[in-house]
Design an enzyme around this catalytic site. Structure first.
Site, PDB file in Angstrom:
ATOM      1  N   CYS A   1       0.802  -1.296  -0.039  1.00  0.00           N
ATOM      2  CA  CYS A   1       0.442   0.178  -0.289  1.00  0.00           C
ATOM      3  C   CYS A   1       1.183   1.102  -0.061  1.00  0.00           C
ATOM      4  O   CYS A   1       1.607   1.076   0.132  1.00  0.00           O
ATOM      5  CB  CYS A   1      -0.728   0.115   1.347  1.00  0.00           C
ATOM      6  SG  CYS A   1      -1.632   1.465   1.906  1.00  0.00           S
TER       7      CYS A   1
ATOM      8  N   CYS B   1      -5.616   0.396   7.344  1.00  0.00           N
ATOM      9  CA  CYS B   1      -5.531   0.696   5.991  1.00  0.00           C
ATOM     10  C   CYS B   1      -6.980   0.875   5.578  1.00  0.00           C
ATOM     11  O   CYS B   1      -8.130   1.016   5.152  1.00  0.00           O
ATOM     12  CB  CYS B   1      -5.518  -0.192   4.937  1.00  0.00           C
ATOM     13  SG  CYS B   1      -5.473   0.089   3.480  1.00  0.00           S
TER      14      CYS B   1
HETATM   15 CO    CO Z   1      -3.747   0.807   3.097  1.00  0.00          CO
END
Ligand code: CO
Length: 208
Positions: free
Chosen positions: A41, A100
């Site tokens: 990410c 996230c």
């Molecule tokens: Co993330």
């Protein structure tokens, strides 16, 4: 953040590297031979090299919002093609992380503009695993589990590509699903059974 400080930091970093190895940058400039592709990410808290304790040159890195590998995304497909076919990596890691924001956004009913089609891929993951996720008691548990299931589904998306199917046949390339726990710093292996999943996936997605 002070931009000028970054250039000062860079000078200090060069000095440190050269102190340990005078030929460090000379060697680095000779080329790269990474054997692992890391897909993670873009979150600023989740680094690639630092959390794995590896050095420049050791890992080929691709990061985007919520570590997604849509097979229609030219950038993601180019990275996989280059890493698998040209660099000939032996392992591909999809590393998600708890907390996230991309996954969190996909759990909420909101119009996020250009992010809608990107995050819709995560909503699809929720739909695929709705009974399991709905059975969880708290939002926190659902959130964490969706992070893990998203990693699993993105591993499947990696496996759906012809480059990866070919490389598995030729040299046993392996795909791994990990989660980084921002709260503890732990890297967790979801222990995705690559061989078994590949067989199941190939029933429908076999390309080669
Ligand atoms: Co993330």
């Amino acid at each position: 953040m002070n931009i000028e400080q970054i250039f000062l930091n860079n000078k200090v970093w060069i000095e440190q590297k050269l102190k340990n190895d005078a030929a460090y940058f000379e060697n680095l400039s000779k080329g790269q031979n990474p054997k692992l592709l890391y897909i993670g990410c873009s979150d600023s808290r989740v680094t690639a090299e630092e959390l794995m304790g590896v050095q420049p040159g050791e890992v080929f890195v691709y990061r985007n919002i919520a570590n997604m590998i849509p097979n229609t995304d030219l950038s993601a497909m180019s990275v996989i093609n280059y890493a698998v076919t040209h660099l000939k990596v032996d392992n591909i890691v999809v590393c998600g992380h708890y907390y996230c924001n991309g996954v969190k956004a996909a759990m909420q009913s909101a119009d996020l503009g250009i992010l809608n089609p990107w995050l819709r891929n995560i909503r699809d993951v929720y739909r695929l695993h709705k009974p399991e996720l709905d059975a969880l008691q708290s939002e926190e548990e659902k959130y964490k589990r969706l992070v893990e299931l998203n990693v699993q589904e993105q591993c499947f998306n990696v496996i759906k590509t012809p480059d990866v199917q070919k490389a598995y046949k030729e040299r046993k390339l392996t795909v791994h699903g990990w989660v980084f726990d921002v709260h503890s710093g732990n890297l967790i292996d979801l222990k995705i059974n690559f061989g078994k999943i590949l067989e199941e996936i190939m029933e429908i997605y076999r390309i080669i």
